[in-house]
Scaffold this active site. Structure first.
Site, mmCIF file in Angstrom:
data_model
loop_
_atom_site.group_PDB
_atom_site.id
_atom_site.type_symbol
_atom_site.label_atom_id
_atom_site.label_comp_id
_atom_site.label_asym_id
_atom_site.label_seq_id
_atom_site.Cartn_x
_atom_site.Cartn_y
_atom_site.Cartn_z
ATOM 1 N N GLU A 97 5.334 9.773 3.900
ATOM 2 C CA GLU A 97 4.957 8.501 3.295
ATOM 3 C C GLU A 97 4.291 8.693 2.063
ATOM 4 O OE1 GLU A 97 3.270 4.193 5.084
ATOM 5 O OE2 GLU A 97 2.595 6.030 5.908
ATOM 6 N N ASP A 142 0.835 -1.334 -0.076
ATOM 7 C CA ASP A 142 -0.074 -0.126 -0.010
ATOM 8 C C ASP A 142 0.919 1.260 -0.076
ATOM 9 O OD1 ASP A 142 -2.451 1.552 0.413
ATOM 10 O OD2 ASP A 142 -1.648 2.219 2.269
ATOM 11 N N TYR A 176 -7.977 2.375 6.798
ATOM 12 C CA TYR A 176 -8.691 2.905 5.823
ATOM 13 C C TYR A 176 -10.190 2.580 6.261
ATOM 14 C CZ TYR A 176 -4.720 3.333 2.710
ATOM 15 O OH TYR A 176 -3.516 3.771 2.209
ATOM 16 N N ASP A 193 4.602 0.573 4.323
ATOM 17 C CA ASP A 193 4.366 -0.605 4.775
ATOM 18 C C ASP A 193 4.424 -1.928 3.874
ATOM 19 O OD1 ASP A 193 1.886 -0.293 3.750
ATOM 20 O OD2 ASP A 193 0.748 0.134 5.789
#
Length: 607
Positions: free
Chosen positions: A471, A74, A226, A77
């Site tokens: 990120e 994703d 999410y 990670d």
């Protein structure tokens, strides 16, 4: 004394320079596509360009006795979250649909299709039964407690599924939309694969619609990462894409009949994202209306377009005060955490809406003013340019693009030396102690990753622990593929040349023959700036009688062909002497090589 003519000339030169962006959108596109290769899970292909990555996740699904190898990690990670991954594939496919010409010009179409297919191949595996969809691999909590390379993973690779007792209309609906959009993107290049994607899309939509529920209720592990705000938008989104892919009016009727109850004509949005698809639905349906295909549904489609206009006006700061927030430096700012992805998706959507309005010779009517389509593109470009470095920090937020970009990216694989350098395993805790906390730059550049970006005041802290800002994510980078392709096309200045003489073709009829053509691309390669595709066409006899004297018309063929014999008539081919008869249920094949879309194959005659 200053010469007035010199002043005017200088002003004119500066105006011309400012009218053309200083950024290389083609290079930005190339970087963006590399990010998806960096995020690959599974057995990596021989043409993998990101060399610091290796094979990983090769036993995903093994405990559940299902093959879930592949797909994408994703972000920084190693969890494979289904919802943002599906949204990513939808965005990549939409970009390929709208801007394929620019992608071909940049010699990137093969890479774009590869990035889509890496996702759809995984979804085909994950959709193991008509009413079963494996929606996640990896445990978010345990994964985030470790800092290790994907190739060294020691965390649980638990797989989570949706089924009749555990529905997830948002996740299944988004996956259906992804498969439908990808089927359109692949149609000119691999029609048999396109057909397969459409089968999965239809089944997934039926499952999502008939068995309703939030996917986070069925996969609670995903909720912290999410959280879905609802599934109505995904159901409308999936139906809209299925209508575009199939032209089946029942899907258009679905979005019209459910327009009010599902919020399609009720919600006026300032955001478009992995969680909220309403603005995308509204703009896609506006195209149906502006293309003149509204028919009996025109009144409701006008309501959808009114909401599409609201989104565009709000982003463009022309909505009578009800505008999308912006930073002082000019970036759309909707969320504190990883905001850049929302600016990217909004810019992509505005570019597409501009094209739809231009094609319809229409304008955007905002409360404050009339907005021409090109003004929407200009605004979209301002967001892209901010991302690439035209901002108060003079920072490119695309990793690897330009001279000044984040070097402490919150990304496990990028922050640890690759297995080609350190052959031993980097353990869970060791990764934190040795690599996460080190002040030096990441040893690997995760090219093309769009990081979270600056705060509401345009401030940015390039710190590996600052995951809200440093990120990169799949869902952030995906809209940029289409956006950069669009902006590249605006900078092109094609040279004029005389139109080629069109070859004469003999008239032919196309009788309804009992044969089926199955197209596929078996390989492709690049020479200079041109991509060549090896097309295989299988001819299958669907009747109960032998077929002889089959003659085919092959149009738009620009390359070499094997397996058929040319006749004296232009574009007409026949079966070779050694294979004149196709027995019932049997098949034969031929191959051709060319750049661009597949040739058109039809039957001229047969016995």
């Amino acid at each position: 004394m200053v010469n007035s003519r010199q002043v005017f000339a200088t002003f004119l030169i500066l105006t011309i320079i400012n009218a053309t962006s200083a950024f290389d959108y083609g290079q930005a596109l190339d970087k963006s596509l590399l990010f998806f290769e960096a995020q690959r899970s599974g057995k990596l292909p021989q043409n993998q360009r990101v060399k610091w990555r290796g094979d990983s996740g090769l036993t995903d699904g093994y405990q559940q006795k299902v093959n879930l190898v592949g797909g994408y990690y994703d972000a920084g990670d190693h969890v494979k979250f289904g919802l943002p991954m599906a949204y990513t594939v939808t965005m990549l496919s939409w970009g390929a649909i709208e801007y394929h010409k620019s992608m071909m010009d940049l010699n990137q179409m093969g890479h774009v299709l590869d990035s889509i297919k890496w996702g759809t191949d995984y979804f085909i595996k994950a959709h193991s039964q008509p009413n079963v969809l494996w929606g996640q691999v990896g445990d978010g909590d345990s994964d985030h407690y470790c800092w290790e390379r994907a190739e060294d993973m020691t965390t649980p690779r638990t797989a989570y599924k949706l089924d009749l007792q555990h529905p997830g209309s948002d996740l299944a609906g988004e996956t259906a939309a992804a498969m439908a959009a990808a089927s359109i993107a692949f149609r000119p290049y691999n029609s048999s694969y396109s057909d397969l994607l459409l089968v999965h899309a239809k089944q997934l939509f039926w499952f999502a619609d008939r068995f309703r529920g939030l996917f986070t209720d069925s996969i609670p592990n995903a909720k912290e990462f999410y959280t879905s705000s609802g599934y109505d938008d995904e159901l409308l989104w999936a139906a809209t894409w299925l209508h575009r892919a199939t032209k089946d009016e029942s899907y258009l009727k679905y979005v019209v009949d459910n327009a009010a109850s599902m919020g399609g004509t009720g919600w006026a949005m300032k955001e478009f994202s992995w969680d909220n698809k309403y603005a995308g639905v509204q703009i896609l349906l506006s195209k149906v209306l502006m293309d003149g295909h509204g028919g009996a549904y025109t009144a409701t489609l006008k309501q959808y377009q009114a909401k599409a206009d609201y989104f565009a006006c709000a982003c463009h700061q022309k909505n009578d005060g009800y505008n999308a927030p912006m930073t002082p430096g000019g970036l759309l700012y909707l969320h504190n955490w990883n905001n850049m992805q929302y600016a990217a998706s909004a810019a992509f959507l505005l570019a597409i809406y501009s094209d739809y309005l231009s094609a319809a010779k229409s304008v955007l009517t905002c409360p404050n003013s009339i907005v021409q389509p090109h003004e929407l593109v200009t605004f979209a470009q301002s967001q892209a340019d901010y991302i690439l470095g035209k901002n108060p920090k003079s920072m490119s937020y695309i990793v690897g693009y330009g001279q000044n970009y984040p070097i402490h990216v919150h990304h496990r694989g990028a922050s640890i030396a690759p297995i080609s350098v350190i052959h031993s395993i980097v353990g869970c805790v060791q990764g934190f102690d040795t690599w996460y906390r080190r002040p030096e730059a990441n040893p690997n550049v995760v090219h093309g990753g769009l990081v979270g970006g600056p705060d509401r005041n345009d401030n940015f802290d390039d710190d590996r622990s600052n995951y809200e800002q440093t990120e990169p994510t799949l869902s952030g980078t995906a809209p940029l593929v289409g956006l950069f392709s669009k902006l590249h096309s605006l900078n092109l200045k094609p040279a004029t040349s005389p139109s080629p003489t069109k070859p004469k073709t003999i008239p032919y009829s196309s009788p309804k023959a009992p044969v089926e053509f199955l197209h596929s691309i078996t390989s492709y390669w690049t020479v200079g700036k041109i991509s060549y595709y090896r097309h295989k066409v299988i001819i299958k006899n669907m009747s109960e009688k032998p077929i002889t004297d089959l003659k085919l018309v092959i149009e738009n063929l620009t390359g070499s062909l094997w397996g058929l014999t040319p006749t004296q008539n232009n574009n007409i081919y026949e079966l070779p002497n050694w294979n004149k008869v196709i027995k019932p249920g049997s098949e034969c094949s031929f191959v051709y090589v060319q750049g661009g879309p597949q040739a058109k194959v039809t039957v001229q005659s047969y016995h």
